[in-house]
Design a protein around this motif. Sequence first.
Motif, PDB file in Angstrom:
ATOM      1  N   MET B   1       0.890  -1.026  -0.151  1.00 13.44           N
ATOM      2  CA  MET B   1      -0.049   0.069   0.075  1.00 13.44           C
ATOM      3  C   MET B   1       0.914   1.264  -0.207  1.00 13.44           C
ATOM      4  O   MET B   1       0.624   2.327  -0.698  1.00 13.44           O
ATOM      5  N   LYS B   2       1.964   1.097   0.635  1.00 15.66           N
ATOM      6  CA  LYS B   2       2.821   2.172   0.786  1.00 15.66           C
ATOM      7  C   LYS B   2       3.515   2.649  -0.332  1.00 15.66           C
ATOM      8  O   LYS B   2       3.450   3.715  -0.961  1.00 15.66           O
ATOM      9  N   SER B   3       3.994   1.603  -1.108  1.00 12.61           N
ATOM     10  CA  SER B   3       4.615   1.645  -2.377  1.00 12.61           C
ATOM     11  C   SER B   3       3.646   2.198  -3.517  1.00 12.61           C
ATOM     12  O   SER B   3       3.934   3.036  -4.361  1.00 12.61           O
ATOM     13  N   ASN B   4       2.390   1.879  -3.275  1.00 17.28           N
ATOM     14  CA  ASN B   4       1.356   2.142  -4.192  1.00 17.28           C
ATOM     15  C   ASN B   4       1.187   3.808  -4.211  1.00 17.28           C
ATOM     16  O   ASN B   4       1.128   4.372  -4.981  1.00 17.28           O
ATOM     17  N   LEU B   5       1.184   4.284  -2.872  1.00 22.37           N
ATOM     18  CA  LEU B   5       1.011   5.619  -2.472  1.00 22.37           C
ATOM     19  C   LEU B   5       2.223   6.467  -3.277  1.00 22.37           C
ATOM     20  O   LEU B   5       2.288   7.451  -3.876  1.00 22.37           O
ATOM     21  N   ILE B   6       3.312   5.658  -3.064  1.00 24.27           N
ATOM     22  CA  ILE B   6       4.568   6.787  -3.558  1.00 24.27           C
ATOM     23  C   ILE B   6       4.333   6.568  -4.922  1.00 24.27           C
ATOM     24  O   ILE B   6       4.721   7.469  -5.813  1.00 24.27           O
ATOM     25  N   ILE B   7       4.144   5.288  -5.880  1.00 27.23           N
ATOM     26  CA  ILE B   7       3.788   5.249  -7.258  1.00 27.23           C
ATOM     27  C   ILE B   7       3.073   6.509  -7.722  1.00 27.23           C
ATOM     28  O   ILE B   7       3.423   7.315  -8.474  1.00 27.23           O
ATOM     29  N   ILE B   8       1.731   6.559  -7.069  1.00 30.25           N
ATOM     30  CA  ILE B   8       0.711   7.455  -7.454  1.00 30.25           C
ATOM     31  C   ILE B   8       1.528   8.962  -7.302  1.00 30.25           C
ATOM     32  O   ILE B   8       1.346   9.926  -8.151  1.00 30.25           O
ATOM     33  N   GLY B   9       2.150   9.139  -6.214  1.00 26.20           N
ATOM     34  CA  GLY B   9       2.806  10.342  -5.911  1.00 26.20           C
ATOM     35  C   GLY B   9       3.668  10.860  -6.932  1.00 26.20           C
ATOM     36  O   GLY B   9       3.748  11.891  -7.444  1.00 26.20           O
ATOM     37  N   SER B  10       4.520   9.818  -7.325  1.00 27.88           N
ATOM     38  CA  SER B  10       5.742  10.248  -8.243  1.00 27.88           C
ATOM     39  C   SER B  10       4.901  10.448  -9.659  1.00 27.88           C
ATOM     40  O   SER B  10       5.643  11.454 -10.418  1.00 27.88           O
ATOM     41  N   PHE B  11       3.872   9.711 -10.009  1.00 26.45           N
ATOM     42  CA  PHE B  11       3.357  10.128 -11.256  1.00 26.45           C
ATOM     43  C   PHE B  11       2.767  11.416 -11.333  1.00 26.45           C
ATOM     44  O   PHE B  11       2.850  12.257 -12.210  1.00 26.45           O
ATOM     45  N   LEU B  12       1.951  11.489 -10.205  1.00 26.33           N
ATOM     46  CA  LEU B  12       1.573  13.108 -10.000  1.00 26.33           C
ATOM     47  C   LEU B  12       2.335  14.183 -10.000  1.00 26.33           C
ATOM     48  O   LEU B  12       2.427  15.323 -10.747  1.00 26.33           O
ATOM     49  N   ALA B  13       3.469  14.124  -9.316  1.00 25.32           N
ATOM     50  CA  ALA B  13       4.688  14.976  -9.262  1.00 25.32           C
ATOM     51  C   ALA B  13       5.379  15.113 -10.724  1.00 25.32           C
ATOM     52  O   ALA B  13       5.439  16.424 -11.026  1.00 25.32           O
ATOM     53  N   GLY B  14       5.342  14.061 -11.508  1.00 28.69           N
ATOM     54  CA  GLY B  14       5.840  13.923 -12.690  1.00 28.69           C
ATOM     55  C   GLY B  14       5.037  15.059 -13.579  1.00 28.69           C
ATOM     56  O   GLY B  14       5.320  15.918 -14.391  1.00 28.69           O
ATOM     57  N   ILE B  15       3.670  14.733 -13.516  1.00 28.82           N
ATOM     58  CA  ILE B  15       2.771  15.492 -14.241  1.00 28.82           C
ATOM     59  C   ILE B  15       2.888  16.737 -14.126  1.00 28.82           C
ATOM     60  O   ILE B  15       2.882  17.772 -14.971  1.00 28.82           O
ATOM     61  N   PHE B  16       2.877  17.375 -12.849  1.00 26.93           N
ATOM     62  CA  PHE B  16       3.078  18.861 -12.421  1.00 26.93           C
ATOM     63  C   PHE B  16       4.266  19.299 -12.839  1.00 26.93           C
ATOM     64  O   PHE B  16       4.552  20.239 -13.389  1.00 26.93           O
ATOM     65  N   CYS B  17       5.459  18.564 -12.753  1.00 27.51           N
ATOM     66  CA  CYS B  17       6.863  19.221 -13.214  1.00 27.51           C
ATOM     67  C   CYS B  17       6.669  19.145 -14.755  1.00 27.51           C
ATOM     68  O   CYS B  17       7.357  20.186 -15.301  1.00 27.51           O
ATOM     69  N   GLY B  18       6.079  18.235 -15.532  1.00 29.43           N
ATOM     70  CA  GLY B  18       6.020  18.527 -16.808  1.00 29.43           C
ATOM     71  C   GLY B  18       5.082  19.725 -17.294  1.00 29.43           C
ATOM     72  O   GLY B  18       5.323  20.359 -18.453  1.00 29.43           O
ATOM     73  N   MET B  19       4.085  20.040 -16.549  1.00 26.83           N
ATOM     74  CA  MET B  19       3.203  21.171 -17.067  1.00 26.83           C
ATOM     75  C   MET B  19       4.099  22.620 -16.903  1.00 26.83           C
ATOM     76  O   MET B  19       3.903  23.359 -17.558  1.00 26.83           O
ATOM     77  N   PHE B  20       4.822  22.534 -15.741  1.00 25.65           N
ATOM     78  CA  PHE B  20       5.319  23.897 -15.496  1.00 25.65           C
ATOM     79  C   PHE B  20       6.940  23.725 -15.563  1.00 25.65           C
ATOM     80  O   PHE B  20       7.742  24.870 -15.487  1.00 25.65           O
ATOM     81  N   GLY B  21       7.542  22.661 -16.141  1.00 20.90           N
ATOM     82  CA  GLY B  21       9.096  22.558 -16.284  1.00 20.90           C
ATOM     83  C   GLY B  21       9.482  23.084 -17.596  1.00 20.90           C
ATOM     84  O   GLY B  21       8.968  23.580 -18.410  1.00 20.90           O
ATOM     85  N   ASN B  22      10.843  23.161 -17.590  1.00 21.39           N
ATOM     86  CA  ASN B  22      11.810  23.768 -18.367  1.00 21.39           C
ATOM     87  C   ASN B  22      11.562  22.709 -19.817  1.00 21.39           C
ATOM     88  O   ASN B  22      11.609  21.683 -19.731  1.00 21.39           O
TER      89      ASN B  22
END
Lengths: 94, 208
Positions: B1-22
Amino acid sequence: MVMILCLLCIGIGIGYLCRRVYILRKLESTISYTIFIMLFIFGITIGADKNIINNIGNFGLQAVLLAVCGVLGSLFASYLAYRILSKKGDQNEK
Amino acid sequence: MKSNLIIIGSFLAGIFCGMFGNEDVVGYCADAPMWLLYALIIQVGLNIGANGEIGAMLQDMKVSVFLLPLFTILGTLLFSAMASMLLKTWNVYDCMAIGSGFAYYSLSSLLIVQFKEAAIGLEMATQLGTIALLANIIREMLALFGAPFYASLFGKYAPVSVAGINSMDVCLPVISRCSGKSIVPVAIVHGIILEISVPLLISLFCKL
């Protein structure tokens, strides 16, 4: 696909030959880290795709519906497969 | 369960970085998933080999192993066809074409745009392709996060079936954790057969 199969076979071969090396038996955590990084970078490519982000509300719901239906269909089918195939297995054992 | 949350978290963080990143950073990220996938596969292989019950695994390979992909295909297509009743824009074959991606989002969306362009025009084809991309990404996510749940409720084949073509790569670690190491050959054969079926089925449904 050929590349993936080759790498998998090479990995299994090396892993089997070096199975006494303790580190190789503890790869679960590095596997998890690799998946985290993969999804992070995958997220970046999606986030950077303006076409997807701008239409996410429009297409997102339809995509969710289709994805959920696909998953439900697979669950249903795999449950059937599980019942049918494991029953066969039991008969063979008898 | 904990690793699932990290997976979702890293995916969402990636989307966020992609939207506003260089944009330069985004360019570097185009090739990285492939190398990471190779690294993942090598590790999965090493792990399987080193924890060696390969003999027992191969003994588990029966003819019935080849039936599971067939069940996955039929189940997915049946329910995708049912989904078309709820979607007014698309007909039953469009929905089945999207279902035929079996979580292979990159290839399936490209194929759908290509095959559909002549029949319904580029704009509609791109829309269908985008939905295919999203639907198959969501399916991969559902397969990654839900595997323990599917395995406990629907039997050991369920995580393999939901994962579609990813049962041989990205989802293989979580599948072997939830359904046991003996499922690995089944998952690999499943992934290979589905991967072959993706282009065949999509071209079929796009032409109907």
